[in-house]
Write an enzyme that holds these catalytic residues in place. Structure first.
Site, PDB file in Angstrom:
ATOM      1  N   SER A 128       0.706  -1.132   0.274  1.00 36.26           N
ATOM      2  CA  SER A 128       0.019   0.046   0.363  1.00 36.26           C
ATOM      3  C   SER A 128       0.770   1.115   0.134  1.00 36.26           C
ATOM      4  CB  SER A 128      -0.541   0.522   1.309  1.00 36.26           C
ATOM      5  OG  SER A 128      -1.270   0.749   1.812  1.00 36.26           O
ATOM      6  N   TYR A 152      -2.006  -1.244  10.882  1.00 43.49           N
ATOM      7  CA  TYR A 152      -2.668  -1.886   9.488  1.00 43.49           C
ATOM      8  C   TYR A 152      -0.768  -1.518   8.599  1.00 43.49           C
ATOM      9  CZ  TYR A 152      -3.309  -1.715   4.727  1.00 43.49           C
ATOM     10  OH  TYR A 152      -3.760  -1.634   3.471  1.00 43.49           O
ATOM     11  N   LYS A 156       2.254  -3.766   6.654  1.00 38.18           N
ATOM     12  CA  LYS A 156       2.373  -3.576   5.184  1.00 38.18           C
ATOM     13  C   LYS A 156       3.800  -3.852   5.303  1.00 38.18           C
ATOM     14  CE  LYS A 156      -1.381  -4.778   3.504  1.00 38.18           C
ATOM     15  NZ  LYS A 156      -1.699  -6.118   2.375  1.00 38.18           N
TER      16      LYS A 156
HETATM   17  P1  NAD Z   1     -11.079  -6.957   1.693  1.00 32.93           P
HETATM   18  O1  NAD Z   1     -11.193  -7.050   3.095  1.00 32.93           O
HETATM   19  O2  NAD Z   1     -12.031  -6.899   0.519  1.00 32.93           O
HETATM   20  O3  NAD Z   1      -9.939  -7.969   0.742  1.00 32.93           O
HETATM   21  C1  NAD Z   1      -9.524  -8.844   1.584  1.00 32.93           C
HETATM   22  C2  NAD Z   1      -9.914 -10.081   1.780  1.00 32.93           C
HETATM   23  O4  NAD Z   1      -9.194 -11.237   2.390  1.00 32.93           O
HETATM   24  C3  NAD Z   1     -11.461 -10.823   2.422  1.00 32.93           C
HETATM   25  O5  NAD Z   1     -11.677 -11.424   1.609  1.00 32.93           O
HETATM   26  C4  NAD Z   1     -11.277 -11.236   3.727  1.00 32.93           C
HETATM   27  O6  NAD Z   1     -12.221 -12.058   3.509  1.00 32.93           O
HETATM   28  C5  NAD Z   1      -9.787 -12.242   3.312  1.00 32.93           C
HETATM   29  N1  NAD Z   1      -9.073 -12.601   4.208  1.00 32.93           N
HETATM   30  C6  NAD Z   1      -8.668 -11.703   5.905  1.00 32.93           C
HETATM   31  N2  NAD Z   1      -7.891 -12.455   5.912  1.00 32.93           N
HETATM   32  C7  NAD Z   1      -7.284 -13.550   6.043  1.00 32.93           C
HETATM   33  C8  NAD Z   1      -6.795 -14.476   6.629  1.00 32.93           C
HETATM   34  N3  NAD Z   1      -6.446 -14.674   7.701  1.00 32.93           N
HETATM   35  N4  NAD Z   1      -7.281 -16.169   5.396  1.00 32.93           N
HETATM   36  C9  NAD Z   1      -7.907 -15.919   4.611  1.00 32.93           C
HETATM   37  N5  NAD Z   1      -8.029 -14.943   4.569  1.00 32.93           N
HETATM   38  C10 NAD Z   1      -8.340 -13.921   4.635  1.00 32.93           C
HETATM   39  O7  NAD Z   1      -9.884  -6.350   0.779  1.00 32.93           O
HETATM   40  P2  NAD Z   1      -9.401  -5.614  -0.481  1.00 32.93           P
HETATM   41  O8  NAD Z   1      -9.640  -4.289  -0.638  1.00 32.93           O
HETATM   42  O9  NAD Z   1     -10.396  -6.227  -1.645  1.00 32.93           O
HETATM   43  O10 NAD Z   1      -7.953  -5.619  -0.119  1.00 32.93           O
HETATM   44  C11 NAD Z   1      -6.889  -6.215  -1.180  1.00 32.93           C
HETATM   45  C12 NAD Z   1      -5.425  -6.284  -0.234  1.00 32.93           C
HETATM   46  O11 NAD Z   1      -5.064  -5.230  -0.922  1.00 32.93           O
HETATM   47  C13 NAD Z   1      -5.857  -6.121   1.558  1.00 32.93           C
HETATM   48  O12 NAD Z   1      -4.293  -6.928   1.708  1.00 32.93           O
HETATM   49  C14 NAD Z   1      -5.589  -4.599   1.761  1.00 32.93           C
HETATM   50  O13 NAD Z   1      -4.440  -4.439   2.680  1.00 32.93           O
HETATM   51  C15 NAD Z   1      -5.121  -4.173   0.183  1.00 32.93           C
HETATM   52  N6  NAD Z   1      -5.314  -3.083  -0.092  1.00 32.93           N
HETATM   53  C16 NAD Z   1      -6.114  -2.198  -0.288  1.00 32.93           C
HETATM   54  C17 NAD Z   1      -6.370  -0.967  -0.120  1.00 32.93           C
HETATM   55  C18 NAD Z   1      -7.599  -0.820  -0.542  1.00 32.93           C
HETATM   56  O14 NAD Z   1      -7.663   0.188  -0.691  1.00 32.93           O
HETATM   57  N7  NAD Z   1      -8.451  -1.207  -0.750  1.00 32.93           N
HETATM   58  C19 NAD Z   1      -5.306  -0.290  -0.250  1.00 32.93           C
HETATM   59  C20 NAD Z   1      -3.548  -0.660  -0.258  1.00 32.93           C
HETATM   60  C21 NAD Z   1      -4.082  -1.852   0.244  1.00 32.93           C
HETATM   61  C1  UD1 Z   2      -6.730   5.041   3.718  1.00 28.11           C
HETATM   62  C2  UD1 Z   2      -5.895   4.223   4.323  1.00 28.11           C
HETATM   63  C3  UD1 Z   2      -4.530   3.631   4.195  1.00 28.11           C
HETATM   64  C4  UD1 Z   2      -4.746   2.841   2.956  1.00 28.11           C
HETATM   65  C5  UD1 Z   2      -5.560   3.711   1.800  1.00 28.11           C
HETATM   66  C6  UD1 Z   2      -5.595   2.713   0.583  1.00 28.11           C
HETATM   67  C7  UD1 Z   2      -6.871   5.792   6.718  1.00 28.11           C
HETATM   68  C8  UD1 Z   2      -6.389   6.578   7.400  1.00 28.11           C
HETATM   69  N1  UD1 Z   2      -5.662   5.164   5.747  1.00 28.11           N
HETATM   70  O1  UD1 Z   2      -5.971   6.329   3.726  1.00 28.11           O
HETATM   71  O2  UD1 Z   2      -3.602   3.074   5.325  1.00 28.11           O
HETATM   72  O3  UD1 Z   2      -3.783   2.927   2.316  1.00 28.11           O
HETATM   73  O4  UD1 Z   2      -7.002   4.223   2.552  1.00 28.11           O
HETATM   74  O5  UD1 Z   2      -6.798   2.473   0.967  1.00 28.11           O
HETATM   75  O6  UD1 Z   2      -8.142   5.087   7.234  1.00 28.11           O
HETATM   76  N2  UD1 Z   2     -12.443  11.811   3.824  1.00 28.11           N
HETATM   77  C9  UD1 Z   2     -13.360  11.960   3.610  1.00 28.11           C
HETATM   78  N3  UD1 Z   2     -14.371  11.397   4.442  1.00 28.11           N
HETATM   79  C10 UD1 Z   2     -14.867  10.558   4.497  1.00 28.11           C
HETATM   80  C11 UD1 Z   2     -13.002   9.408   4.323  1.00 28.11           C
HETATM   81  C12 UD1 Z   2     -12.914   9.829   4.139  1.00 28.11           C
HETATM   82  O7  UD1 Z   2     -13.138  13.282   3.678  1.00 28.11           O
HETATM   83  O8  UD1 Z   2     -15.830   9.932   5.414  1.00 28.11           O
HETATM   84  C13 UD1 Z   2     -11.076  11.953   2.667  1.00 28.11           C
HETATM   85  C14 UD1 Z   2     -10.011  11.567   3.871  1.00 28.11           C
HETATM   86  O9  UD1 Z   2      -9.942  12.001   4.502  1.00 28.11           O
HETATM   87  C15 UD1 Z   2      -8.549  11.734   1.893  1.00 28.11           C
HETATM   88  C16 UD1 Z   2      -9.303  11.342   1.649  1.00 28.11           C
HETATM   89  O10 UD1 Z   2     -10.967  11.451   1.680  1.00 28.11           O
HETATM   90  O11 UD1 Z   2      -8.395  13.295   2.465  1.00 28.11           O
HETATM   91  C17 UD1 Z   2      -9.127   9.632   0.800  1.00 28.11           C
HETATM   92  O12 UD1 Z   2      -9.456   9.295   2.039  1.00 28.11           O
HETATM   93  P1  UD1 Z   2      -9.656   7.764   1.837  1.00 28.11           P
HETATM   94  O13 UD1 Z   2      -9.908   7.215   1.466  1.00 28.11           O
HETATM   95  O14 UD1 Z   2     -10.048   7.375   3.564  1.00 28.11           O
HETATM   96  O15 UD1 Z   2      -8.150   6.925   2.019  1.00 28.11           O
HETATM   97  P2  UD1 Z   2      -6.887   7.689   1.993  1.00 28.11           P
HETATM   98  O16 UD1 Z   2      -6.829   8.702   3.288  1.00 28.11           O
HETATM   99  O17 UD1 Z   2      -5.801   7.607   1.318  1.00 28.11           O
END
Ligand code: NAD
Ligand code: UD1
Length: 347
Positions: A128, A152, A156
């Protein structure tokens, strides 16, 4: 021979994982999903099957469960693993630190041990942009210093270091077994254009895009805008939102790259290189759904940074990958998913 194209996608029932299954299948791989379903719904896998014409195999279990992993690796011969399984709520991680480390760090280690035991060395890890902490310079490149401000983010970062050391140890002993990519996601939004799969947060969404979408569909009253006094274009936070389909395409590009390389470690930013503010996001959603999105300026969220966007040039030069979908397409696809599925996959 078909077996050699099998790809294990841990967390494949989740938001990004379900989209990854679709593009993996379309690229000629056979996705196998391993998921505990702790934050997802198996209907997502059914819907993936509707899109690609064949439901992927779903292995339900925990990535921390080594005996279960051994069974899965015995049942299937994988060419590579995409490790997406993990817990991802920043706020929750500050209250349940041990659970986050155990799940995210312990899970990655158990998985690597199983991979080593079963001779699978190709690994893509979902990292991330959070590993850059509050970066001093924008856009942020892969060479920027890394830090974390919450469990979190630290989980990572720790996994990145573990994987890097694993490759170093491998090179030191001339084994050339591990072939690893850490993909640093910026802010994934949007959904598959079919509207069949998308982001389905279990509780109150933490992230901006799913929150706006739930206000747009009438599930929540208004968007809280966390602060308007940042030194940004309009005072609200700026982020690099990337269409989830572009993001998962980046995984296929990384996978193709790994399958041609013997061993090594790489990290790539997956972002668009362009930032949008909270108010710009709200305006884009308003245009997509054709109605005003009620919102109110509130206090800043603690721990938030003002702005963050990617230098995505390394992924372009190494992988030939770049994001192609614009903000309009991201919110149109997010809205189609939300409008067609106001209750997500249903609980
Ligand atoms: P998500 O929660 O929708 O998907 C994660 C999946 O992992 C879920 O289906 C959950 O059931 C499964 N899971 C969690 N712990 C587990 C375990 N111990 N064993 C087996 N399954 C498990 O999240 P996502 O948004 O699809 O994110 C996927 C990955 O990308 C995550 O590792 C997350 O940290 C990373 N990531 C997501 C974002 C984002 O904004 N969505 C940003 C940066 C990184
Ligand atoms: C979040 C996570 C970060 C992760 C990233 C990508 C937090 C503190 N950080 O960051 O670890 O890597 O998502 O998934 O959760 N905002 C609002 N109102 C809301 C929600 C968000 O104004 O209800 C604003 C936030 O202040 C920010 C922007 O929208 O400026 C994006 O927020 P968000 O979607 O939570 O992502 P990140 O802050 O980038």
């Amino acid at each position: 021979m078909v077996d050699s194209l099998k790809i294990l996608i841990t967390g494949g029932a989740g938001y990004i994982g379900s989209h990854a299954c679709v593009v993996a299948a379309e690229a000629g791989y056979e996705p196998v999903v391993l998921d505990s379903l702790i934050n997802s719904n198996p209907i997502a896998i059914q819907r993936v099957g509707d899109i690609i014409g064949e439901k992927p195999v779903l292995e339900v279990g925990d990535v921390n469960d080594r005996a279960f992993l051994d069974q899965v690796f015995k049942r299937h011969q994988f060419a590579a693993v995409i490790h997406m399984a993990g817990l991802k709520a920043v706020g929750e991680s500050t209250e349940q630190a041990l659970r986050y480390y155990s799940n995210n760090v312990g899970g990655a280690m158990a998985l690597c041990e199983a991979m080593a035991a079963h001779g699978v060395g190709n690994l893509i890890f979902s990292s991330s942009a959070t590993v850059y902490g509050d970066a001093a310079e924008m856009p942020v490149s892969e060479a920027a210093p890394r830090s974390a401000t919450n469990p979190y983010g630290m989980s990572k970062l720790m996994v990145e270091h573990i994987l890097e050391d694993q490759v170093k140890a491998d090179q030191h002993t001339q084994q050339h077994f591990w072939n690893i990519a850490c993909l640093r996601y910026f802010n994934p939004v949007g959904a598959h254009p079919s509207g069949k799969i998308g982001e389905d947060p279990r509780n109150i969404p933490n992230n901006l895009a799913p929150y706006i979408a739930q206000v747009a569909v009438g599930k929540r009253e208004q968007v809280s805008v966390f602060g308007d006094t940042y030194t940004t274009i309009d005072g609200t936070g700026v982020r690099d939102y990337i269409h989830v389909m572009d993001l998962v395409d980046g995984h296929i590009a990384a996978l193709n790259y790994l399958l041609k390389r013997e061993s090594g470690f790489s990290a790539w930013n997956l972002g668009t290189g362009k930032g949008y503010s909270v108010l710009q996001m709200i305006a884009a959603f308003e245009a997509a759904c054709g109605k005003p999105i009620p919102h109110q300026i509130m206090d800043k969220r603690s721990g938030d940074i003002a702005e963050c966007w990617a230098d995505a040039s390394k992924a372009l030069s190494d992988l030939g990958w770049r994001a192609t979908r614009d903000l309009e397409e991201m919110v149109a696809d997010a809205w189609r998913w939300q409008e067609n599925n106001p209750d997500g996959f249903g609980q």
